[in-house]
Enzyme design. Structure first.
Site, PDB file in Angstrom:
ATOM      1  N   ASN A   1       0.842  -1.198   0.000  1.00  0.00           N
ATOM      2  CA  ASN A   1       0.000   0.000   0.000  1.00  0.00           C
ATOM      3  C   ASN A   1       0.884   1.258   0.000  1.00  0.00           C
ATOM      4  O   ASN A   1       1.889   1.297  -0.684  1.00  0.00           O
ATOM      5  CB  ASN A   1      -0.989  -0.057   1.164  1.00  0.00           C
ATOM      6  CG  ASN A   1      -1.911  -1.263   1.047  1.00  0.00           C
ATOM      7  OD1 ASN A   1      -2.598  -1.418   0.049  1.00  0.00           O
ATOM      8  ND2 ASN A   1      -1.915  -2.131   2.044  1.00  0.00           N
ATOM      9  N   SER A   2       0.529   2.259   0.789  1.00  0.00           N
ATOM     10  CA  SER A   2       1.223   3.552   0.667  1.00  0.00           C
ATOM     11  C   SER A   2       2.652   3.556   1.199  1.00  0.00           C
ATOM     12  O   SER A   2       3.393   4.519   0.962  1.00  0.00           O
ATOM     13  CB  SER A   2       0.422   4.643   1.387  1.00  0.00           C
ATOM     14  OG  SER A   2      -0.779   4.908   0.687  1.00  0.00           O
ATOM     15  N   THR A   3       3.070   2.505   1.902  1.00  0.00           N
ATOM     16  CA  THR A   3       4.475   2.473   2.336  1.00  0.00           C
ATOM     17  C   THR A   3       5.403   2.401   1.131  1.00  0.00           C
ATOM     18  O   THR A   3       6.570   2.804   1.217  1.00  0.00           O
ATOM     19  CB  THR A   3       4.754   1.268   3.260  1.00  0.00           C
ATOM     20  OG1 THR A   3       4.548   0.046   2.536  1.00  0.00           O
ATOM     21  CG2 THR A   3       3.849   1.295   4.479  1.00  0.00           C
TER      22      THR A   3
END
Length: 598
Positions: free
Chosen positions: A401-403
């Site tokens: 995801n956004s990591t």
């Protein structure tokens, strides 16, 4: 895990189909160089792909072997180095937004429906086969129930003589029943030989000797057990015509091998009489369902014809033939073992990172994860030690995801799509669900507000080929860009484990990949969260949403102290939809606080 199951099933189906063709080719090419027993026994190799793919153990740690072999071909390794980069030049402006969530839901209804239909049809087929197996074993139960003891002393004495000749010491129950027309051997734990009613009167003792020798050979070769294994194989691969064809040929080869075992203990003068005994049990109705779990001297007329021809051609097994058979089996076995590893190794290499670091302490932090499935990984740069909660989950790869935006930013900087002095991208006017997204952003604010469109623009400008190059360079998780270019990191194809997240953070901080140090500093600056007396906190959250449910939450980062740095990754998952990056950050900061790190 459903996609992993399907991947394993598809890969193992390809392996089994290839193996069937390999065995058939081997039998044809080396037909004259293998004994009848070997012609039958090489079919046993079909069970190996099933064992390595579906049974619940890590077969010889083959996944780890695959990872090792794969690593030999990667130029840029992941070995930790001792050189350190000072964080003193990183901006100290606190950025609490990095602990908040800005995630868009992914609608997986179509793929999920397909997977459910695929698995559903497969399971329905398995259920039908289970039903047939239960019915067939009920038929066997009725056979045993209807059978009566044979009181003819000479017949029973002949059975004991034949047991000694064949080498069977186990007690065999000899019975007769009117429900069969050909002798059968059955029973896994309590073996029976069932004869048709009045066989003792209709056949001479010599003919009964041939029947007993044949049935006892089935017992000695554990063919009843093999029958159940064959059914299990057919049940799992019921949709594969190669398996059906292979098992049909395996049953024929089993009878040919059994005939050869009988001929081996008979005088050559008795071969013809043995053949005539077999002919008398030719049965048009032989293909009953219970025949899948029982073995017998009879068969269809077509099968009997082939067996008679084999008896006529029988010459015994010479010492040279035996050694040839062993050699062929050995070579084929090595090939099959290598081939059989791929379904598990490839599937596991995609979804599991095999971690083997010795300096690791596994601890129980379950009290922090109340209601969540997840893991926590901490690496201490000073002691070179890992502290891990939940070993299995720490190696399990899931969507970043956004990591992932940390590395998306770094790649774009390296490609000069943006630069340290020119990192602004203009908003195109598209209205997004978060107010913070509906304006122009630079790298710092884009990471702070987790602005999807900012990083999707970077990826589009870079292109999949160059993205793949960088993913491979840093060995980012499974390196899989099969998903769409604007969403491969959002609950899609790209996956990474918590342990790999920690290792990459270390390498990012240490710049072991040789990126431009100015770019490294810019990225680290953008993920700086806060400074306290205990140290400086850097990090990035990530939230995975499927059908409006928060199913996956990340918080990864590091804490810089005087002379040492702690790198961490925490992942949580929730089927109920309560897992988020914010919640992951809450749990992680509590753990770091209680460990007196931050």
């Amino acid at each position: 895990m459903m996609d992993t199951l399907i991947l394993r099933l598809v890969l193992s189906t390809l392996v089994v189909s290839s193996l069937v063709l390999t065995i058939l080719s081997t039998k044809k090419i080396f037909h004259q160089h293998m004994s009848m027993k070997t012609h039958y026994r090489i079919w046993y190799f079909l069970f190996l792909p099933f064992m390595t793919t579906f049974l619940p153990w890590n077969f010889f740690q083959l996944g780890g072997i695959y990872e090792y072999i794969k690593g030999l071909f990667v130029i840029n390794g992941t070995a930790f180095k001792d050189e350190r980069i000072s964080g003193s030049d990183i901006s100290q402006t606190s950025n609490a937004n990095l602990l908040h969530d800005f995630a868009v839901s992914v609608n997986n209804s179509a793929p999920t429906l397909f997977l459910h239909v695929f698995i559903g049809v497969w399971v329905i087929g398995i259920i039908l086969f289970i039903g047939m197996a239960l019915f067939a074993n009920h038929q066997l139960y009725l056979l045993k129930k209807s059978a009566t003891v044979i009181n003819n002393q000479k017949v029973n004495e002949m059975l004991e003589v034949c047991k000694e000749v064949v080498g069977v010491k186990k007690k065999i129950l000899l019975r007769e029943t009117s429900l069969i027309t050909s002798p059968v051997t059955l029973g896994l734990f309590r073996p029976y030989i069932l004869l048709p009613k009045n066989t003792g009167e209709a056949f001479s003792l010599n003919e009964l000797k041939y029947v007993f020798l044949h049935e006892l050979s089935h017992q000695k070769n554990k063919d009843i057990l093999v029958n159940y294994a064959m059914w299990l194989l057919q049940m799992v691969y019921w949709f594969n015509p190669f398996v059906w064809y292979a098992l049909k040929n395996m049953r024929i080869d089993r009878e040919l091998a059994c005939d050869a075992s009988v001929l081996k203990v008979l005088d050559e003068s008795a071969y013809t009489e043995y053949g005539y005994t077999i002919i008398r049990f030719a049965d048009k109705k032989y293909a009953r369902l219970y025949g899948q779990f029982a073995s017998g001297i009879g068969g269809t007329k077509e099968q009997i014809k082939r067996r008679i021809q084999s008896i006529a051609d029988y010459k015994g097994d010479s010492l040279v033939l035996k050694w040839k058979s062993k050699g062929i089996c050995m070579v084929l076995g090595i090939f099959v073992l290598c081939l059989s590893t791929f379904p598990t190794a490839l599937a596991d290499s995609n979804d599991v990172y095999h971690f083997s670091e010795k300096n690791t302490v596994y601890e129980d932090l379950s009290s922090y994860f109340n209601g969540y499935s997840g893991s926590f990984v901490l690496y201490d740069s000073a002691t070179k030690n890992y502290q891990i909660y939940n070993q299995k989950k720490s190696e399990q790869r899931v969507s970043p995801n956004s990591t992932y935006k940390i590395y998306s930013a770094l790649f774009a900087l390296e490609e000069n799509i943006i630069s340290v002095k020119n990192d602004k991208q203009n908003w195109d006017g598209t209205v997004y669900p978060f107010k913070a997204w509906n304006k122009s952003h630079d790298l710092s604010t884009a990471l702070s507000n987790s602005v999807n469109w900012y990083f999707q623009n970077l990826d589009r400008k870079m292109g999949k080929k160059q993205l793949q190059y960088y993913l491979h360079k840093i060995k980012y998780g499974n390196e899989n860009l099969a998903g769409k270019l604007d969403s491969y990191w959002i609950q899609s194809s790209l996956k990474i484990s918590p342990i790999e997240q920690v290792q990459l953070l270390y390498e990012l901080d240490e710049n072991t990949f040789g990126f431009n140090e100015e770019n490294i500093r810019a990225v680290k600056n953008a993920i700086f969260i806060d400074k306290q007396k205990s140290g400086q906190l850097y990090g990035k959250t990530g939230t995975g949403m499927i059908n409006e449910k928060h199913v996956n939450g990340w918080f990864i980062g590091f804490v810089k102290q005087e002379g040492r740095t702690y790198y961490f990754a925490l992942n949580i998952q929730s089927e109920k939809g309560h897992a988020s990056g914010s919640k992951a950050a809450d749990i992680a900061t509590k753990i770091l606080h209680d460990k007196h790190i931050y």
